[in-house]
Design a protein around this motif. Structure first.
Motif, PDB file in Angstrom:
ATOM      1  N   UNK A  96       0.844  -1.191   0.000  1.00 30.34           N
ATOM      2  CA  UNK A  96       0.000   0.000   0.000  1.00 30.34           C
ATOM      3  C   UNK A  96       0.884   1.246   0.000  1.00 30.34           C
ATOM      4  N   UNK A  97       0.478   2.213  -0.797  1.00 27.82           N
ATOM      5  CA  UNK A  97       1.236   3.457  -0.891  1.00 27.82           C
ATOM      6  C   UNK A  97       1.024   4.278   0.376  1.00 27.82           C
ATOM      7  N   UNK A  98       2.107   4.539   1.068  1.00 23.55           N
ATOM      8  CA  UNK A  98       2.060   5.270   2.331  1.00 23.55           C
ATOM      9  C   UNK A  98       2.510   6.709   2.082  1.00 23.55           C
ATOM     10  N   UNK A  99       1.571   7.636   2.174  1.00 23.40           N
ATOM     11  CA  UNK A  99       1.870   9.054   1.974  1.00 23.40           C
ATOM     12  C   UNK A  99       1.883   9.836   3.282  1.00 23.40           C
ATOM     13  N   UNK A 100       1.858   9.140   4.398  1.00 20.54           N
ATOM     14  CA  UNK A 100       1.768   9.832   5.684  1.00 20.54           C
ATOM     15  C   UNK A 100       2.999  10.698   5.947  1.00 20.54           C
ATOM     16  N   UNK A 101       4.190  10.200   5.593  1.00 23.98           N
ATOM     17  CA  UNK A 101       5.409  10.982   5.823  1.00 23.98           C
ATOM     18  C   UNK A 101       5.434  12.222   4.935  1.00 23.98           C
ATOM     19  N   UNK A 102       5.007  12.082   3.695  1.00 22.05           N
ATOM     20  CA  UNK A 102       4.969  13.241   2.788  1.00 22.05           C
ATOM     21  C   UNK A 102       3.942  14.266   3.263  1.00 22.05           C
ATOM     22  N   UNK A 103       2.788  13.783   3.721  1.00 17.40           N
ATOM     23  CA  UNK A 103       1.761  14.696   4.231  1.00 17.40           C
ATOM     24  C   UNK A 103       2.260  15.419   5.477  1.00 17.40           C
ATOM     25  N   UNK A 104       2.991  14.710   6.328  1.00 19.31           N
ATOM     26  CA  UNK A 104       3.522  15.336   7.537  1.00 19.31           C
ATOM     27  C   UNK A 104       4.536  16.427   7.187  1.00 19.31           C
ATOM     28  N   UNK A 204      15.325  -1.140   7.780  1.00 21.66           N
ATOM     29  CA  UNK A 204      14.583  -1.307   6.528  1.00 21.66           C
ATOM     30  C   UNK A 204      14.244  -2.769   6.262  1.00 21.66           C
ATOM     31  N   UNK A 205      15.133  -3.685   6.651  1.00 23.96           N
ATOM     32  CA  UNK A 205      14.823  -5.111   6.512  1.00 23.96           C
ATOM     33  C   UNK A 205      13.654  -5.495   7.416  1.00 23.96           C
ATOM     34  N   UNK A 206      13.668  -4.994   8.644  1.00 20.24           N
ATOM     35  CA  UNK A 206      12.558  -5.272   9.558  1.00 20.24           C
ATOM     36  C   UNK A 206      11.253  -4.681   9.033  1.00 20.24           C
ATOM     37  N   UNK A 216      -2.082  -5.466   5.865  1.00 20.07           N
ATOM     38  CA  UNK A 216      -3.188  -4.577   6.207  1.00 20.07           C
ATOM     39  C   UNK A 216      -2.825  -3.680   7.387  1.00 20.07           C
ATOM     40  N   UNK A 217      -2.188  -4.257   8.393  1.00 15.89           N
ATOM     41  CA  UNK A 217      -1.849  -3.489   9.589  1.00 15.89           C
ATOM     42  C   UNK A 217      -0.740  -2.481   9.321  1.00 15.89           C
ATOM     43  N   UNK A 218       0.194  -2.822   8.427  1.00  9.44           N
ATOM     44  CA  UNK A 218       1.325  -1.927   8.165  1.00  9.44           C
ATOM     45  C   UNK A 218       0.880  -0.612   7.553  1.00  9.44           C
ATOM     46  N   UNK A 219      -0.243  -0.623   6.835  1.00 11.98           N
ATOM     47  CA  UNK A 219      -0.734   0.609   6.238  1.00 11.98           C
ATOM     48  C   UNK A 219      -1.358   1.536   7.275  1.00 11.98           C
ATOM     49  N   UNK A 220      -1.806   0.966   8.402  1.00 12.51           N
ATOM     50  CA  UNK A 220      -2.460   1.763   9.443  1.00 12.51           C
ATOM     51  C   UNK A 220      -1.490   2.115  10.560  1.00 12.51           C
ATOM     52  N   UNK A 221      -0.709   1.131  10.962  1.00 13.98           N
ATOM     53  CA  UNK A 221       0.183   1.311  12.108  1.00 13.98           C
ATOM     54  C   UNK A 221       1.616   0.998  11.694  1.00 13.98           C
ATOM     55  N   UNK A 222       2.511   1.971  11.689  1.00  9.88           N
ATOM     56  CA  UNK A 222       3.909   1.702  11.341  1.00  9.88           C
ATOM     57  C   UNK A 222       4.565   0.773  12.354  1.00  9.88           C
ATOM     58  N   UNK A 223       5.725   0.278  11.987  1.00  5.14           N
ATOM     59  CA  UNK A 223       6.409  -0.682  12.844  1.00  5.14           C
ATOM     60  C   UNK A 223       6.858  -0.038  14.151  1.00  5.14           C
ATOM     61  N   UNK A 224       7.157   1.270  14.139  1.00  6.92           N
ATOM     62  CA  UNK A 224       7.570   1.942  15.371  1.00  6.92           C
ATOM     63  C   UNK A 224       6.430   1.971  16.387  1.00  6.92           C
ATOM     64  N   UNK A 225       5.213   2.285  15.912  1.00  6.22           N
ATOM     65  CA  UNK A 225       4.067   2.319  16.819  1.00  6.22           C
ATOM     66  C   UNK A 225       3.685   0.919  17.282  1.00  6.22           C
ATOM     67  N   UNK A 226       3.821  -0.064  16.397  1.00  6.73           N
ATOM     68  CA  UNK A 226       3.526  -1.440  16.795  1.00  6.73           C
ATOM     69  C   UNK A 226       4.506  -1.927  17.850  1.00  6.73           C
ATOM     70  N   UNK A 227       5.768  -1.542  17.715  1.00  8.57           N
ATOM     71  CA  UNK A 227       6.759  -1.916  18.722  1.00  8.57           C
ATOM     72  C   UNK A 227       6.500  -1.196  20.042  1.00  8.57           C
ATOM     73  N   UNK A 228       6.093   0.072  19.964  1.00  8.18           N
ATOM     74  CA  UNK A 228       5.784   0.822  21.189  1.00  8.18           C
ATOM     75  C   UNK A 228       4.567   0.231  21.901  1.00  8.18           C
ATOM     76  N   UNK A 229       3.628  -0.317  21.115  1.00  2.69           N
ATOM     77  CA  UNK A 229       2.447  -0.951  21.703  1.00  2.69           C
ATOM     78  C   UNK A 229       2.709  -2.387  22.144  1.00  2.69           C
TER      79      UNK A 229
END
Length: 276
Positions: A96-104, A204-206, A216-229
């Motif tokens: 899925x195309x993630x534009x969240x960083x560009x929007x930020x 980047x490998x992770x 599906x989850x990666x498009x909603x929750x980045x790996x940093x937030x998933x690790x924090x949770x």
């Protein structure tokens, strides 16, 4: 009698040939999920003295090139693959195309724009991409080259036992050197035709593994937030140190500890005086 035995042998051979279970080739992608460790530069260490290196390729549009340029690209790719010492796996992954960083980034620019016109333009751009991003899930493709090195000790009587021992001790160094040489060969051969190759780091490998397992989850929750949770933790982390820091109990604890130590020292001195 002989004809009967021969017919039985033929029937048995046909049965073995028809019902023989073909061995399924190992999946070269799923093996990355069970890694032992990943070095900061992206070298993946698997079980069984196996090492992997993941390269990301920025694609080019062959349809826009002439016939001669297309032949040059294919010839460069074939010569590069033929020159490699290790095996490789080509992976095309749809994400899925993630534009969240560009929007930020655009939102931060809109807040600090020097003029009102630039601020208004950045805000309208943010609104446009946010609407497009929320209305439909756009997909993009990622292209990877996975270089594989499986260490096998040569059973050559001419090789001394000392050399074999040195090879066993430097397995990771030998694998790293071979994989990096293969990466340099690909980079030197494909860069002139417009194909840019980048070696993935540990983070980047992770991310690639996370997007492969949880699309599906990666498009909603980045790996940093998933690790924090604590999505990857078997046992939850204790919140006691954080609570102690917020309540300021660490200083009280240190003061109580020093008071307790002083009391212990005074008791020891009293006992030593009595014994004396």
């Amino acid at each position: 009698m002989f004809e009967t035995i021969l017919s039985y042998i033929i029937i048995a051979g046909l049965a073995v040939f028809l019902f023989k279970t073909r061995r399924k080739p190992p999946d070269k992608i799923s093996e990355l999920f069970s890694f032992r460790k990943i070095a900061p530069d992206g070298l993946i260490d698997l079980d069984g003295r196996r090492f992997r290196l993941v390269l990301e390729v920025d694609p080019i549009n062959l349809a826009l090139k002439s016939a001669g340029e297309q032949n040059a690209v294919w010839n460069a790719f074939r010569s590069a693959v033929a020159s490699l010492k290790c095996n490789l796996t080509l992976l095309v992954q749809t994400q899925y195309l993630d534009l969240s960083e560009y929007i930020r980034q655009q939102k931060a620019f809109a807040e600090s724009a020097p003029t009102e016109e630039l601020q208004d333009t950045a805000e309208r751009l943010v609104g446009f991409f946010r609407q497009k991003f929320e209305e439909s899930a756009h997909r993009t493709r990622k292209y990877y080259i996975i270089l594989r090195h499986d260490y096998t000790l040569e059973r050559n009587p001419l090789i001394s036992a000392r050399r074999k021992k040195e090879e066993k001790e430097n397995i990771e160094l030998i694998a790293r050197q071979e994989l990096e040489d293969s990466r340099n060969i690909l980079t030197a051969a494909l860069s002139p035709v417009g194909l840019r190759i980048t070696q993935l780091t540990r983070h980047e490998v992770l991310q690639m593994i996370y997007r492969t397992l949880c699309r599906q989850l990666a498009n909603i929750q980045p790996i940093e937030k998933a690790d924090y949770a604590e999505a990857f933790c078997v046992v939850s982390r204790s919140a006691t140190p954080l609570i102690k820091e917020l309540l300021g109990g660490e200083e009280d604890f240190s003061e109580e500890e020093t008071e307790g130590e002083s009391k212990k020292n005074s008791n020891k001195e009293a006992l030593s005086t009595r014994n004396g």
